[in-house]
Each structure stands twice: as C-alpha cells, then as structure tokens.
Motif scaffolding. Sequence first.
Motif, short mmCIF file in Angstrom:
data_model
loop_
_atom_site.label_atom_id
_atom_site.label_comp_id
_atom_site.label_asym_id
_atom_site.label_seq_id
_atom_site.Cartn_x
_atom_site.Cartn_y
_atom_site.Cartn_z
N VAL A 124 0.83 -1.20 0.00
CA VAL A 124 0.00 0.00 0.00
C VAL A 124 0.87 1.25 0.00
CG1 VAL A 124 -1.64 1.34 1.40
CG2 VAL A 124 -2.05 -1.09 0.95
N ASP A 125 1.91 1.28 0.81
CA ASP A 125 2.77 2.47 0.87
C ASP A 125 3.45 2.75 -0.47
OD1 ASP A 125 2.07 2.91 3.50
OD2 ASP A 125 3.96 2.16 4.34
N LEU A 126 3.89 1.70 -1.15
CA LEU A 126 4.52 1.90 -2.46
C LEU A 126 3.49 2.42 -3.46
CD1 LEU A 126 7.15 1.63 -4.05
CD2 LEU A 126 6.48 -0.71 -4.59
N ALA A 127 2.29 1.86 -3.47
CA ALA A 127 1.24 2.34 -4.36
C ALA A 127 0.92 3.80 -4.08
CB ALA A 127 -0.01 1.47 -4.23
N LEU A 128 0.83 4.17 -2.81
CA LEU A 128 0.52 5.55 -2.46
C LEU A 128 1.64 6.50 -2.87
CD1 LEU A 128 -1.07 4.97 1.06
CD2 LEU A 128 -2.27 5.57 -1.08
N ALA A 129 2.88 6.06 -2.73
CA ALA A 129 4.01 6.91 -3.13
C ALA A 129 3.97 7.20 -4.63
CB ALA A 129 5.33 6.24 -2.75
N VAL A 130 3.64 6.18 -5.42
CA VAL A 130 3.55 6.36 -6.87
C VAL A 130 2.30 7.17 -7.23
CG1 VAL A 130 3.33 5.18 -9.09
CG2 VAL A 130 4.88 4.27 -7.35
N SER A 134 4.50 10.97 -7.20
CA SER A 134 5.38 10.34 -8.19
C SER A 134 6.57 11.20 -8.52
CB SER A 134 4.60 9.97 -9.45
OG SER A 134 4.05 11.12 -10.05
N GLU A 135 6.44 12.52 -8.43
CA GLU A 135 7.58 13.39 -8.71
C GLU A 135 8.64 13.32 -7.61
OE1 GLU A 135 4.73 15.80 -6.29
OE2 GLU A 135 4.54 14.38 -7.92
N ARG A 136 8.24 12.84 -6.44
CA ARG A 136 9.19 12.69 -5.32
C ARG A 136 9.60 11.24 -5.11
NH1 ARG A 136 5.50 16.45 -2.05
NH2 ARG A 136 6.37 18.48 -2.52
N PHE A 137 8.99 10.33 -5.88
CA PHE A 137 9.28 8.91 -5.75
C PHE A 137 10.77 8.67 -6.00
CE2 PHE A 137 9.75 4.62 -7.30
CZ PHE A 137 9.03 3.91 -6.36
N GLY A 138 11.37 7.80 -5.19
CA GLY A 138 12.79 7.56 -5.39
C GLY A 138 13.31 6.34 -4.67
N GLN A 139 14.60 6.33 -4.50
CA GLN A 139 15.31 5.19 -3.94
C GLN A 139 14.81 4.80 -2.55
OE1 GLN A 139 17.53 3.49 -5.91
NE2 GLN A 139 17.29 1.96 -4.30
N ASP A 143 13.76 1.14 -1.42
CA ASP A 143 14.46 0.47 -0.32
C ASP A 143 13.48 -0.05 0.73
OD1 ASP A 143 16.88 0.99 -1.56
OD2 ASP A 143 17.37 2.71 -0.27
N ARG A 144 12.45 0.75 1.06
CA ARG A 144 11.45 0.30 2.04
C ARG A 144 10.70 -0.92 1.53
NH1 ARG A 144 11.27 5.82 2.98
NH2 ARG A 144 9.61 6.20 1.46
N ALA A 145 10.37 -0.93 0.26
CA ALA A 145 9.66 -2.07 -0.33
C ALA A 145 10.53 -3.32 -0.30
CB ALA A 145 9.22 -1.74 -1.75
N ARG A 146 11.79 -3.16 -0.66
CA ARG A 146 12.72 -4.31 -0.65
C ARG A 146 12.94 -4.82 0.77
NH1 ARG A 146 15.99 -0.82 -4.67
NH2 ARG A 146 15.28 -1.65 -6.67
N THR A 147 13.05 -3.92 1.73
CA THR A 147 13.24 -4.32 3.13
C THR A 147 12.06 -5.15 3.63
OG1 THR A 147 14.65 -2.42 3.58
CG2 THR A 147 13.58 -3.44 5.48
N ILE A 158 3.48 -3.40 -8.73
CA ILE A 158 2.79 -2.39 -7.93
C ILE A 158 2.83 -1.04 -8.64
CG2 ILE A 158 2.87 -1.07 -5.76
CD1 ILE A 158 4.01 -3.76 -4.50
N GLY A 159 3.99 -0.67 -9.15
CA GLY A 159 4.11 0.60 -9.87
C GLY A 159 3.26 0.63 -11.13
N ALA A 160 3.28 -0.45 -11.89
CA ALA A 160 2.53 -0.49 -13.15
C ALA A 160 1.02 -0.52 -12.90
CB ALA A 160 2.96 -1.70 -13.98
#
Length: 193
Positions: A124-130, A134-139, A143-147, A158-160
């Motif tokens: 959910v957090d990754l979807a909300l970030a995108v 999206s202009e602030r989306f980054g590493q 990293d949080r998603a991978r962790t 999730i991004g698509a």
Amino acid sequence: MSDQVSRFGAVELEDLPEDLRGRIGAIAEKSGFVPNIFRALGRRPAELRAFLDYHDALMERTDGLSKAERELVVVATSAANHCTYCIVAHGAILRVRTKDGELADKVAANPWQVELDERGRAIVDLALAVAQDSERFGQADLDRARTAGLTEDEIWDIGAITALFAMSNRLAHFTALAPNPEFYLMGRTPRGA
C-alpha cells in the motif's frame, strides 16, 4: 439516483464488436452483469481493447503478487485519487478475493492508516508513493519495499498497476462513471442472496 452510466453515454454488450462482445460477455457471465467501465469505454473499441490488454497483463498474472494483493493496490490507488467507481468496483473484488468484508472499506477510507501486516503495508505504501508523490518517488521508497521483502517483479507490478489505475481513475472522473449497483453487495452477502 441517476441511471446514467457515463456523461458520454454507453454501449450495450450486443453493440460491441464481436471480439469485445466475447471478452466482456465472459466477464458478464462470471459476475452476472456488465461492469459499467466496459460499457463506457466500449464507445471507443480500440481504446477498450488496449485497456483490457494492459489490465489483463498486470492483473491476471499468477506469479509474484497474489490476485488479492493486486486488488489491494487498485483500492489504495483509487482511494488516494478519490475514484468512487474504482473504489466500489475493486473494493468488491478485494472482498471476494480476501473473503474479508472489512478490509476494502478500511483501505478505501484511509489507506495511509489501515492496519496491515508488513507486506501489505509495504504494498500500500509503495502504491501511495507512486499515486500521490510520483515526482518525489525515489530510492528510499524502493528500499522500504525491498526491506519488507518485495521482489523486483512485485515492485514493478505495484508501480505499473498504480499507473494504470491512476489513468483509469482519471477516466472515471472525466466520464462521471457510475458504479454498477451489484458491486456494492459483492463479497458482503452470499452469492445469489
């Protein structure tokens, strides 16, 4: 309440080209009705085909994210974008896929604060970030998603999915797309009740 499907009108199943009639007919047979998104987009068959192809490429995959997790992305994205049609329609699908009558409503009401397990929260957090920044989306978001244990393919999905449904949300707003009444009860009452 208006019976209007879309401010630009809609087509009936029998008015669609044969290939789309078969595709949408299969969905209608399974659900018991033709979702209004297909009736509205059916005015422009080439666009409906493209939408269905990309939708199916993302949502019908059987590896990585579960089908319920894919719907979780859609509901969170649609909540962030205040899209009534997609919240109602995909909330219904999320209820059916999870067999949880409350999760979709909680995500739709406040995807930022709904209590989820670590994996669900990361999705959910990754979807909300995108969807929202999206202009602030980054590493740091990656990293949080991978962790949280999401794989590269799951992160991509999730991004698509978020991007596709951000577009879908905007089409729904643009067309004033009305949810089918059937969606409101799906996953809340036994089928056929």
